[in-house]
Design an enzyme around this catalytic site. Structure first.
Site, short mmCIF file in Angstrom:
data_model
loop_
_atom_site.label_atom_id
_atom_site.label_comp_id
_atom_site.label_asym_id
_atom_site.label_seq_id
_atom_site.Cartn_x
_atom_site.Cartn_y
_atom_site.Cartn_z
N ARG A 112 0.84 -1.20 0.00
CA ARG A 112 0.00 0.00 0.00
C ARG A 112 0.87 1.25 0.00
O ARG A 112 1.78 1.39 0.83
CB ARG A 112 -0.94 -0.02 1.20
N ASP A 115 -15.24 2.50 3.14
CA ASP A 115 -15.09 1.23 3.86
C ASP A 115 -16.33 0.36 3.78
O ASP A 115 -16.25 -0.86 3.97
CB ASP A 115 -14.76 1.49 5.33
N GLN A 143 -6.88 9.56 7.30
CA GLN A 143 -5.60 9.09 7.84
C GLN A 143 -4.48 10.07 7.52
O GLN A 143 -3.62 10.35 8.38
CB GLN A 143 -5.28 7.70 7.30
N LYS A 160 -6.80 -0.54 -0.98
CA LYS A 160 -7.09 -1.01 0.37
C LYS A 160 -6.33 -2.32 0.63
O LYS A 160 -5.39 -2.67 -0.08
CB LYS A 160 -8.60 -1.18 0.54
#
Length: 426
Positions: A121, A313, A167, A340
């Site tokens: 990621r 999500d 984030q 993800k």
């Protein structure tokens, strides 16, 4: 690990879900750099939030945990110790991205790694602003974990997020704790604001106006006793299960209802879902309440633009609901799904097709026609917790026993998921 899922005639009962994962990460990180001992009740039980605690322990923070209660002896902004080895974020992108902001402000070198999935990621979204703030950050191929951070004195910046990401915003704000002056973050789309709420609860001076957040550096943070509300993202699986299976009714107690996360409930209600909120209250600045959900036919819908960021999500489980809806589900502007734990566009499509469900895949999303039936199948989580749980729910509506390969992935966020599902299914 395999999980065998039988079709359900109905789902009935009450449940209290584990603590909110997003909030738990943030409470733990801020408590570690506060002064005094904080107590967090209903801390998330999944592996991701345990990874955050283990990284903090490796930085010299004393932590005791008993069940879902965690006690953290904060070391203050300048009290963390250089780790003796690599910090291990496991599968947790939240741990890596948010903790990097704290590490950037400390005068030592640290290296943070993850498992195979996390190592694929990209981390350039946090590397770029941290370098602008004065930290030296190195990464594999310039953007992939592990990342090595040479921390030290930071400068405040005015940073506009290139894409919506709570984030990344949190990483910059956490680094801003160590910078002299005002750190400003500008969001193109408002994202979940748990970091802003947590910082304010611990005593930081933080102001938010629209999509602009301003944080005053070098605050004195004080320990708090906090309770994390139950996780709305985990609730999504049970909300969809009740909507999907006839004659179902569930009561979900003490669920976090932060307005920046309420897009899920708004979207379900717009589809025609029978939902009711009761016992609404405020918990350490976070809204919480009980949700009653009853089986009801849903129309379908479109997820695009800002809504795609807000529901990123929940899209895997909404894809399951979309297949059973009257008009289907269209998802676009959601390329982030490909970055993800798995490429969630690909893993959703693969598992739906195994169940005989048609789906048209696009680069930034997909379209699932409505009024489809689920067939029993052997399904694969591909190591992704949200894929494991989404297709366990789909399996409840199948015509026979289905098997979930890699079911243990659910433990990343919700170790009790399969036991809870089994208890409610009749």
């Amino acid at each position: 690990m395999q999980a065998r899922i039988q079709p359900a005639a109905r789902l009935r009962g009450a449940l209290r879900l584990p603590g909110d994962k997003s909030i738990s990460h943030r409470y733990a990180i801020v408590a570690a750099v506060a002064e005094g001992t904080s107590r967090i009740e209903n801390y998330a039980t999944g592996a991701d939030c345990r990874s955050t605690l283990e990284c903090l322990r490796a930085l010299g923070v004393e932590i005791t945990a008993e069940g879902s209660t965690v006690q953290i002896s904060g070391r203050g902004l300048d009290g963390l110790q250089a780790p003796s080895g690599d910090l291990d974020a496991g599968n947790s992108g939240s741990t890596m991205r948010m903790l990097a902001g704290i590490l950037a402000g400390n005068p030592f070198t640290s290296r943070i790694k993850g498992d195979d999935s996390l190592s694929r990621r990209p981390m350039d979204r946090i590397i770029i602003p941290l370098r602008k703030m004065g930290a030296s950050v190195e990464a594999r191929e310039g953007r992939f974990p592990p990342i090595e951070i040479h921390g030290g004195r930071l400068r405040a910046i005015d940073y506009e997020l290139p894409v919506p990401s709570a984030q990344v915003k949190s990483c910059v704000l956490f680094a801003g704790l160590y910078a002299e002056g005002i750190t400003t973050v500008r969001e193109p789309v408002v994202t979940r604001d748990h970091t802003e709420i947590a910082l304010r609860e611990f005593g930081a001076s933080i102001d938010k106006s629209g999509g602009v957040i301003r944080l005053e550096g070098r605050p004195r943070l004080s320990a708090r006793n906090l309770t994390a509300p139950s996780d709305l993202s985990s609730a999504a699986f049970f909300l969809v299960a009740a909507l999907l299976i006839p004659d179902s009714e569930l009561l979900l107690e003490g669920v976090g209802l932060n307005p920046t996360r309420a897009a899920l409930l708004d979207f379900l209600v717009a589809m025609g879902a029978d939902l009711r909120i009761q016992n609404l209250s405020s918990l350490n600045g976070e809204l919480a309440g009980d949700i009653v959900v009853r089986h009801s036919p849903v129309r379908g819908g479109v997820i695009e633009k800002a809504l795609s960021a807000a529901l990123i999500d929940e899209i895997p489980i909404l894809a399951v609901l979309g297949a059973a809806s009257q008009e289907g589900l269209l998802v676009r502007d959601a390329r982030e799904l490909r970055l993800k734990e798995t490429d969630r566009i690909a893993t959703v499509a693969e598992n739906l097709r195994r169940m005989g469900v048609a789906i048209e895949v696009r680069e930034d999303g997909f379209q699932v026609p409505g009024r489809q039936k689920f067939h029993a199948a052997t399904l694969d989580s591909y190591g992704d917790h949200r894929i494991a749980m989404a297709f366990a729910v789909a399996a409840l509506a199948a015509g026979g026993e289905s098997i979930i390969e890699g079911a243990e992935a659910a433990s990343v966020s919700f170790p009790e998921f399969f036991d809870t599902l089994k208890r409610l299914a009749q």
